[in-house]
Design a protein around this motif. Structure first.
Motif, PDB file in Angstrom:
ATOM      1  N   UNK A  77      -6.932   0.516  -1.537  1.00 17.30           N
ATOM      2  CA  UNK A  77      -7.602  -0.703  -1.085  1.00 17.30           C
ATOM      3  C   UNK A  77      -6.623  -1.655  -0.415  1.00 17.30           C
ATOM      4  N   UNK A  78      -5.428  -1.789  -0.958  1.00 17.47           N
ATOM      5  CA  UNK A  78      -4.443  -2.700  -0.347  1.00 17.47           C
ATOM      6  C   UNK A  78      -4.041  -2.215   1.039  1.00 17.47           C
ATOM      7  N   UNK A 106     -11.855  -5.785  -8.180  1.00 13.92           N
ATOM      8  CA  UNK A 106     -12.200  -5.095  -6.943  1.00 13.92           C
ATOM      9  C   UNK A 106     -12.203  -6.025  -5.748  1.00 13.92           C
ATOM     10  N   UNK A 107     -12.777  -7.203  -5.910  1.00 17.98           N
ATOM     11  CA  UNK A 107     -12.828  -8.161  -4.803  1.00 17.98           C
ATOM     12  C   UNK A 107     -11.441  -8.703  -4.469  1.00 17.98           C
ATOM     13  N   UNK A 113      -4.709  -9.047  -2.723  1.00 19.68           N
ATOM     14  CA  UNK A 113      -4.245  -8.554  -4.025  1.00 19.68           C
ATOM     15  C   UNK A 113      -3.291  -9.521  -4.708  1.00 19.68           C
ATOM     16  N   UNK A 114      -2.669 -10.424  -3.949  1.00 21.26           N
ATOM     17  CA  UNK A 114      -1.655 -11.315  -4.523  1.00 21.26           C
ATOM     18  C   UNK A 114      -2.243 -12.315  -5.513  1.00 21.26           C
ATOM     19  N   UNK A 127       3.071  -4.442  -3.447  1.00 19.38           N
ATOM     20  CA  UNK A 127       3.962  -5.057  -2.452  1.00 19.38           C
ATOM     21  C   UNK A 127       4.591  -3.980  -1.563  1.00 19.38           C
ATOM     22  N   UNK A 128       4.993  -2.880  -2.170  1.00 15.85           N
ATOM     23  CA  UNK A 128       5.583  -1.776  -1.411  1.00 15.85           C
ATOM     24  C   UNK A 128       4.539  -1.172  -0.467  1.00 15.85           C
TER      25      UNK A 128
END
Length: 201
Positions: A77-78, A106-107, A113-114, A127-128
Motif C-alpha cells: 500500500x505504501x 488501512x486508511x 502511513x506516517x 520509510x525504506x
C-alpha cells in the motif's frame, strides 16, 4: 459516483475461453474470495504472463518470510500510495483492513502511513519502501543498516526490497492499462455502523 465499469482499458478475455488450469484458478478465487481479482482477469489476456505473475505474487506475498503477511501488504500500500496506483491502493488497502482488523490503519496506509502508530520496525520498513520507490538512486548502505538496527535480517531486507520492486512494477502495469479494482474491495472489512472512539475530556 461509481468507478468505471471495466476490468482494464484493454479489456479481458471471456474466462470460459481460458485453459483449464486458469479456469480452475479463477474458480478457486470465487470459492475463497467471492470474486476473481481484476488483476488476474486483466493478465489473462496473456496466459503465460498470468501464470508467471501468479507464481511470483504467491511466493512474494504468501511464501515463508520474516516479514508477516500484514507487513508485506502494508509495504504494497505504501508503494502504491507513492505511485498513486488506484487499483493497488483499493485492493491492498482492503487486505490491510482484513489482516489487521483495523479500518483506520488501512486508511492511514493509503493516505499517509506516517500518521499511523507504528512500531519502530514497521516504520523503518515503510520509510525504506517509500524511499526506494520515490528516490531509489539515493538508497545507500546506511538505509540497510537502519533496517538491521530495528531487527531485520539479511533475508528480511531481501524480501522487503523484492516486495517494493514487485509493486513498483505492478503499479506501473495497473496505471498503464487503467486497471480498475473489483468494486467489492471498497466494502471489505468496514464495520457498519462505524462509531469513532469518544474524545477524551
Amino acid at each position: 459516483m461509481p468507478q468505471p465499469d471495466y476490468v482494464s482499458a484493454l479489456g479481458a478475455p471471456d474466462p470460459t475461453s481460458l485453459d483449464d488450469d486458469l479456469q480452475e484458478v479463477f474458480q478457486k478465487c470465487v470459492d475463497k474470495l467471492g470474486l476473481v481479482p481484476n488483476v488476474l482477469q486483466a493478465y489473462s489476456a496473456r496466459p503465460n504472463k498470468l501464470r508467471n505473475f501468479m507464481a511470483m505474487y504467491n511466493e512474494l506475498m504468501l511464501g515463508p518470510s520474516g516479514l508477516s503477511k500484514l507487513d508485506r501488504e502494508m509495504v504494497a500500500v505504501v508503494v502504491s500510495s507513492a505511485n498513486h496506483c488506484y487499483y493497488c491502493l483499493v485492493a491492498h488497502g482492503a487486505a490491510v483492513r482484513v489482516l489487521s482488523g483495523d479500518p483506520q490503519l488501512g486508511e492511514m496506509m493509503v493516505m499517509n502511513y506516517r500518521v499511523a502508530p507504528l512500531d519502530a520496525r514497521q516504520r523503518a520498513m515503510l520509510d525504506f519502501a517509500w524511499k526506494l520507490t520515490k528516490t531509489p538512486e539515493i538508497v545507500v548502505k546506511a538505509d540497510r543498516d537502519a533496517l538491521r538496527a530495528v531487527g531485520l535480517t539479511t533475508d528480511d531486507i531481501f524480501d522487503l526490497a523484492d516486495t517494493v520492486g514487485f509493486f513498483n512494477m505492478s503499479n506501473r502495469m495497473g496505471i498503464g492499462i487503467d486497471m480498475i479494482p473489483n468494486p467489492e474491495y471498497h466494502g471489505m472489512a468496514r464495520p457498519e455502523p462505524f462509531n469513532p472512539p469518544a474524545k477524551k475530556t
